[in-house]
Write an enzyme that holds these catalytic residues in place. Structure first.
Site, PDB file in Angstrom:
ATOM      1  CG  ASN A   1      -2.274  -0.698   1.030  1.00  0.00           C
ATOM      2  OD1 ASN A   1      -2.606  -0.656  -0.236  1.00  0.00           O
ATOM      3  ND2 ASN A   1      -2.867  -1.250   2.257  1.00  0.00           N
TER       4      ASN A   1
ATOM      5  CG  HIS B   1      -4.725   2.887   0.112  1.00  0.00           C
ATOM      6  ND1 HIS B   1      -4.528   1.673   1.090  1.00  0.00           N
ATOM      7  CD2 HIS B   1      -4.122   4.151   0.984  1.00  0.00           C
ATOM      8  CE1 HIS B   1      -3.983   2.489   2.327  1.00  0.00           C
ATOM      9  NE2 HIS B   1      -3.728   3.675   2.093  1.00  0.00           N
TER      10      HIS B   1
ATOM     11  CG  ASP C   1      -8.763  -1.389  -2.484  1.00  0.00           C
ATOM     12  OD1 ASP C   1      -8.468  -1.801  -1.750  1.00  0.00           O
ATOM     13  OD2 ASP C   1      -9.048  -0.208  -2.954  1.00  0.00           O
TER      14      ASP C   1
ATOM     15  CD  GLU D   1      -3.385  -7.111   5.932  1.00  0.00           C
ATOM     16  OE1 GLU D   1      -2.455  -6.926   6.548  1.00  0.00           O
ATOM     17  OE2 GLU D   1      -4.521  -6.327   5.866  1.00  0.00           O
TER      18      GLU D   1
END
Length: 355
Positions: A238, A243, A247, A273
């Site tokens: 990240n 981000h 994802d 996660e």
């Protein structure tokens, strides 16, 4: 459009609804055939004996169908029970009406009740076609065998063809509305039970499915195992890539797992996660094999939604359910095995200790 599984669920729901309606329909039909015995005397007293026998046979047949509709082995054959009810009613009405004074009026009036009942019972165009088609065939065959007049054939066929046309239209509209309502139910179910990012079960839904599988294991002797998965160094992904890429990594994990698992296995996103998988009828050895295959597949997977090739690894903890163990204890042992995998180098599979 529905998937194969959704189509099956839709058909099962329609069958259950039809079962409940049929029980009362058969009781109403038996009551009507019995209650209208007095009408026979008014129409033709000389044929009262014959008509009473026909009515009593119809009453007995509908009571038998009512019992069959309540009997578990035949409840799944609701469509066949409906056709049987149509056949009994059409044959009885035809036999009662032939050679009676004003028999055509009696036939049309009785068949009107059947057409109205079919409109309430048939929720698909296929059911409407088969039901009205059987009604037409039985009435004409019994009318021919009983020597019905041409006026009888003209009156009932004009009415039945008109009723069938209206029935087809109503059934098509009903099916369309029913499918639309079921689609909305499925969409609401997805919102309530699925993770929006991955399509996997959300935490609440996963825990419900896991508890269900443990209940099954408690009732029998078959094993069940749990996998706990966590993406290695996810914070670094990240921080480095952003981000949206994080994802995409999560989606890749979920899609890769879903493609490798059986239909009975349950994949859930517990948060962030971290994922979990329930493996029904799978012992520790089999679960370790599944976990290792998933680990390798995920290590080789390339995240498709980023410009540069990006790979990632996961650590996996494996725990087999122990008799007398609750879900919280099983999850705790799975977490401990996951932490062991993290603390001993990551990108590996560790099994939980027994007890």
């Amino acid at each position: 459009m529905f998937s194969t599984e959704e189509e099956q669920r839709y058909a099962e729901r329609g069958s259950r609804e039809l079962q409940a309606k049929l029980r009362w329909t058969f009781l109403v039909a038996a009551t009507l055939f019995f209650a209208f015995m007095g009408l026979d005397y008014q129409l033709d007293p000389e044929k009262l004996g014959r008509n009473m026998a026909v009515r009593l046979l119809a009453v007995g047949a509908y009571l038998a169908l009512h019992l069959l509709a309540r009997w578990e082995p035949t409840r799944k054959r609701a469509e066949l029970l409906l056709l049987a009810g149509v056949g009994v009613g059409a044959a009885s009405v035809t036999r009662l009406s032939v050679d009676l004074r004003f028999g055509e009026l009696l036939a049309v009036g009785s068949l009107l009740l059947m057409v109205v009942m079919l409109a309430a019972l048939t929720t698909s165009l296929l059911h409407a076609i088969t039901s009205h088609g059987l009604l037409l065939v039985v009435v004409n065959v019994f009318g021919l065998v009983s020597g019905a007049s041409s006026l009888f054939f003209f009156a009932v066929n004009v009415f039945l063809l008109s009723g069938a046309t209206a029935g087809f239209i109503l059934a098509a509209l009903s099916e369309r509305l029913s499918r639309r309502a079921f689609r909305m139910e499925l969409d609401l179910e997805v919102l309530a039970t699925r993770d929006a990012l991955t399509g996997a079960h959300n935490r609440r839904s996963f825990l419900q499915h896991a508890e269900h599988e443990l209940d099954r294991a408690r009732r029998g002797t078959r094993p069940v195992s749990l996998l706990m998965l966590d993406i290695d160094r996810f914070k670094s992904i990240n921080d480095t890539h952003g981000h949206p890429v994080g994802d995409a990594v999560i989606r890749t994990l979920a899609s890769t797992c879903q493609g490798a698992l059986r239909s009975v296995d349950v994949l859930g996103r517990l948060g962030g996660e971290e994922f979990a998988i329930v493996l029904p009828e799978t012992g520790a050895e089999g679960a370790l094999g599944v976990a290792e295959r998933l680990r390798q597949s995920l290590a080789e997977a390339v995240v498709p939604e980023v410009r540069k090739a990006l790979t990632f690894t996961v650590s996996v903890g494996v725990a087999e359910w122990l008799p007398g163990e609750g879900l919280d204890q099983l999850l705790s042992r799975g977490d401990q095995a996951l932490y062991a995998a993290k603390n001993t180098g990551r990108n590996k599979v560790c099994a939980a200790a027994h007890g």
